[in-house]
Enzyme design. Sequence first.
Site, short mmCIF file in Angstrom:
data_model
loop_
_atom_site.label_atom_id
_atom_site.label_comp_id
_atom_site.label_asym_id
_atom_site.label_seq_id
_atom_site.Cartn_x
_atom_site.Cartn_y
_atom_site.Cartn_z
CG HIS A 12 -48.35 -41.79 7.74
ND1 HIS A 12 -48.13 -40.85 6.76
CD2 HIS A 12 -49.70 -41.92 7.81
CE1 HIS A 12 -49.28 -40.44 6.25
NE2 HIS A 12 -50.25 -41.06 6.88
CG ASP A 38 -44.99 -41.86 4.35
OD1 ASP A 38 -45.55 -42.01 5.46
OD2 ASP A 38 -45.27 -42.57 3.37
CD GLU A 94 -50.23 -44.78 5.73
OE1 GLU A 94 -51.32 -45.36 5.78
OE2 GLU A 94 -50.06 -43.74 5.05
#
Length: 208
Positions: free
Chosen positions: A58, A60, A110
């Site tokens: 992910h 983020d 996420e």
Amino acid sequence: MPAADLAETTLRLVDTPSESRHEAAAVDLIRALVPGPARYDDGEVLLYGEGPIVLAGHLDTIPAQDNLPGRIADGAVHGVGASDMKGGIAVMVELARAGVLARYLFFTREEIPVSESPLPQLFATDLLRDAELAVVMEPTDCILHAGCLGNIQARVTFHGESAHSARPWTGVNAIHELVRGLQALAEREPRDVELDGLVYREVVSAVR
């Protein structure tokens, strides 16, 4: 691959804004770094490459906490998301740039509730159905983690009644009610739960 390349790629990722729900710059950076056209790109999820193995990570992070810009010091990259999980993303980027056969899955959102995940749209396609192994590049100190925790988030509200601070007994202090109400939670110890041979640790925490 040279450790310096991984460190520099990680640092570049760390310094690119990517707080959950605001990952557009990080998505653009992945597009610029990974060679070849994406097999899937909806602005939130990027899938590159081919092969039976999927490497996933992910983009983020949680909000920065006085840890930007990042830096390289004492043999490590420091900064928001350096461990979780810009380091893993950097490994994926450098493997893709080296031409290692695999599918590389980058996705956003996420670190927030799964209801906001963009992955179901990808899963609805046939692009991953023939995958034989998927490895999420979360940091685990090279220990195989065959299972991990989900989570339930709950909001608890405590009500009070306003009163002058010189005469607090004429009201109800909501902060005091909160302290009393969370006492049982604060005293609860982690509990190991075994499911299908995997041991999970059940915990509950007040986080805000």
